[in-house]
Design a protein around this motif. Structure first.
Motif, PDB file in Angstrom:
ATOM      1  N   LEU A  80      -3.313  51.674  66.323  1.00  0.00           N
ATOM      2  CA  LEU A  80      -4.758  51.591  66.107  1.00  0.00           C
ATOM      3  C   LEU A  80      -5.298  52.880  65.500  1.00  0.00           C
ATOM      4  O   LEU A  80      -6.055  52.855  64.525  1.00  0.00           O
ATOM      5  N   ILE A  81      -4.906  54.011  66.070  1.00  0.00           N
ATOM      6  CA  ILE A  81      -5.396  55.299  65.570  1.00  0.00           C
ATOM      7  C   ILE A  81      -4.904  55.554  64.153  1.00  0.00           C
ATOM      8  O   ILE A  81      -5.677  55.964  63.275  1.00  0.00           O
ATOM      9  N   PHE A  82      -3.624  55.290  63.900  1.00  0.00           N
ATOM     10  CA  PHE A  82      -3.052  55.551  62.579  1.00  0.00           C
ATOM     11  C   PHE A  82      -3.734  54.714  61.502  1.00  0.00           C
ATOM     12  O   PHE A  82      -4.154  55.239  60.462  1.00  0.00           O
ATOM     13  N   VAL A  83      -3.850  53.415  61.752  1.00  0.00           N
ATOM     14  CA  VAL A  83      -4.446  52.535  60.741  1.00  0.00           C
ATOM     15  C   VAL A  83      -5.916  52.855  60.535  1.00  0.00           C
ATOM     16  O   VAL A  83      -6.424  52.799  59.408  1.00  0.00           O
ATOM     17  N   SER A  84      -6.623  53.234  61.609  1.00  0.00           N
ATOM     18  CA  SER A  84      -8.050  53.572  61.457  1.00  0.00           C
ATOM     19  C   SER A  84      -8.251  54.782  60.561  1.00  0.00           C
ATOM     20  O   SER A  84      -9.274  54.895  59.880  1.00  0.00           O
ATOM     21  N   PHE A  85      -7.265  55.693  60.540  1.00  0.00           N
ATOM     22  CA  PHE A  85      -7.356  56.855  59.657  1.00  0.00           C
ATOM     23  C   PHE A  85      -6.915  56.521  58.228  1.00  0.00           C
ATOM     24  O   PHE A  85      -7.404  57.110  57.263  1.00  0.00           O
ATOM     25  N   VAL A  86      -5.995  55.570  58.115  1.00  0.00           N
ATOM     26  CA  VAL A  86      -5.485  55.199  56.786  1.00  0.00           C
ATOM     27  C   VAL A  86      -6.505  54.368  56.011  1.00  0.00           C
ATOM     28  O   VAL A  86      -6.684  54.562  54.795  1.00  0.00           O
ATOM     29  N   VAL A  87      -7.174  53.439  56.699  1.00  0.00           N
ATOM     30  CA  VAL A  87      -8.158  52.584  56.030  1.00  0.00           C
ATOM     31  C   VAL A  87      -9.361  53.438  55.615  1.00  0.00           C
ATOM     32  O   VAL A  87      -9.923  54.165  56.444  1.00  0.00           O
ATOM     33  N   ILE A 173     -10.417  53.902  68.793  1.00  0.00           N
ATOM     34  CA  ILE A 173     -11.001  53.944  67.446  1.00  0.00           C
ATOM     35  C   ILE A 173     -12.517  53.743  67.520  1.00  0.00           C
ATOM     36  O   ILE A 173     -13.131  53.291  66.568  1.00  0.00           O
ATOM     37  N   PHE A 174     -13.072  54.086  68.697  1.00  0.00           N
ATOM     38  CA  PHE A 174     -14.527  54.121  68.895  1.00  0.00           C
ATOM     39  C   PHE A 174     -15.199  52.750  68.805  1.00  0.00           C
ATOM     40  O   PHE A 174     -16.358  52.648  68.416  1.00  0.00           O
ATOM     41  N   VAL A 175     -14.456  51.710  69.178  1.00  0.00           N
ATOM     42  CA  VAL A 175     -15.045  50.380  69.300  1.00  0.00           C
ATOM     43  C   VAL A 175     -15.429  50.191  70.762  1.00  0.00           C
ATOM     44  O   VAL A 175     -14.593  50.322  71.654  1.00  0.00           O
ATOM     45  N   VAL A 176     -16.691  49.908  71.000  1.00  0.00           N
ATOM     46  CA  VAL A 176     -17.197  49.800  72.379  1.00  0.00           C
ATOM     47  C   VAL A 176     -16.986  48.379  72.875  1.00  0.00           C
ATOM     48  O   VAL A 176     -17.757  47.472  72.544  1.00  0.00           O
ATOM     49  N   GLU A 177     -15.918  48.181  73.651  1.00  0.00           N
ATOM     50  CA  GLU A 177     -15.663  46.866  74.250  1.00  0.00           C
ATOM     51  C   GLU A 177     -16.097  46.896  75.709  1.00  0.00           C
ATOM     52  O   GLU A 177     -16.805  47.800  76.131  1.00  0.00           O
TER      53      GLU A 177
END
Length: 223
Positions: A80-87, A173-177
């Motif tokens: 999750l962290i890696f893809v959030s930085f790549v996108v 990734i800072f999504v508030v669930e």
């Protein structure tokens, strides 16, 4: 003599009533949405991966298995962290980035379940299809996959429940669930017990409903 424990010290019904709507909103708008869409992605991509592993030549299927193993064995939170930085920022909302990552991550687990289901199909079914000169696509569509899906349905249901319980990783990734909502409420009011207890009960109720639905679907598809 020990003083009696006051229940009101640990539980405040006013706080519970106050946090419940916030948790239900977060559950529907994020947790449930991610689980439903993620399950659709995982089940479809997983099926494609399972069939591809079976029909592709070894020089293609083997690297594909390596990729599947890599995705399955890498922690979800790291992905999750890696893809959030790549996108690129602003290209896709983080909610949908997380949904796709969770769906793809669990597709590798579901693919293994599909592969096991395909392996459970009797070899005589394949031989009969060849004897009838059925096209490979029809053999998969009409003979193999229906039987494999019946065999793998309980496992797919379990992966769906696991995915549902992994949605709190979206906080990375800072999504508030729902769990993050409970944590934020507790930080603002110092009433953590009510928030996390209700969040846990919502998780339990949704998991039980999912398990019952899978069992009923399994019975309806039984021979």
């Amino acid at each position: 003599m020990r003083p009696a424990i006051d229940f009101n010290t640990f539980w405040d019904w006013t706080a519970a009533a106050e946090v419940l709507p916030e948790l239900l909103t977060a559950f529907v708008q994020v947790t449930l949405l991610v689980t439903v869409v993620g399950t659709i992605i995982a089940s479809l991509v997983g099926l494609l991966l399972a069939v591809a592993v079976q029909v592709l030549p070894v020089w293609l299927s083997k690297p594909l298995r390596w990729v599947m193993d890599f995705v399955r064995m890498t922690p979800l939170i790291i992905q999750l962290i890696f893809v959030s930085f790549v996108v690129p920022s602003g290209w896709l909302p983080l909610l949908w980035v997380g949904t796709v990552v969770i769906g793809v991550h669990y597709s590798t687990y579901m693919a293994e379940s599909y592969i096991a289901g395909i392996a459970s199909v009797d070899k005589g079914q394949w031989e009969a299809a060849r004897a009838l000169s059925l096209p490979q696509a029809r053999t998969w569509r009409d003979i193999v996959l229906p039987q494999a899906l019946r065999a793998t349905l309980p496992s797919l249901g379990n992966w769906t429940i696991s995915m549902f319980k992994d949605t709190p990783f979206l906080f990375a990734i800072f999504v508030v669930e729902m769990v993050t909502t409970a944590q934020q409420y507790g930080a603002n009011t110092f009433r953590y017990t009510e928030a996390f207890t209700i969040a846990g009960l919502i998780f339990l109720a949704a998991s039980l409903v999912t398990a019952v639905a899978v069992r009923k679907l399994e019975k309806s598809l039984a021979y």
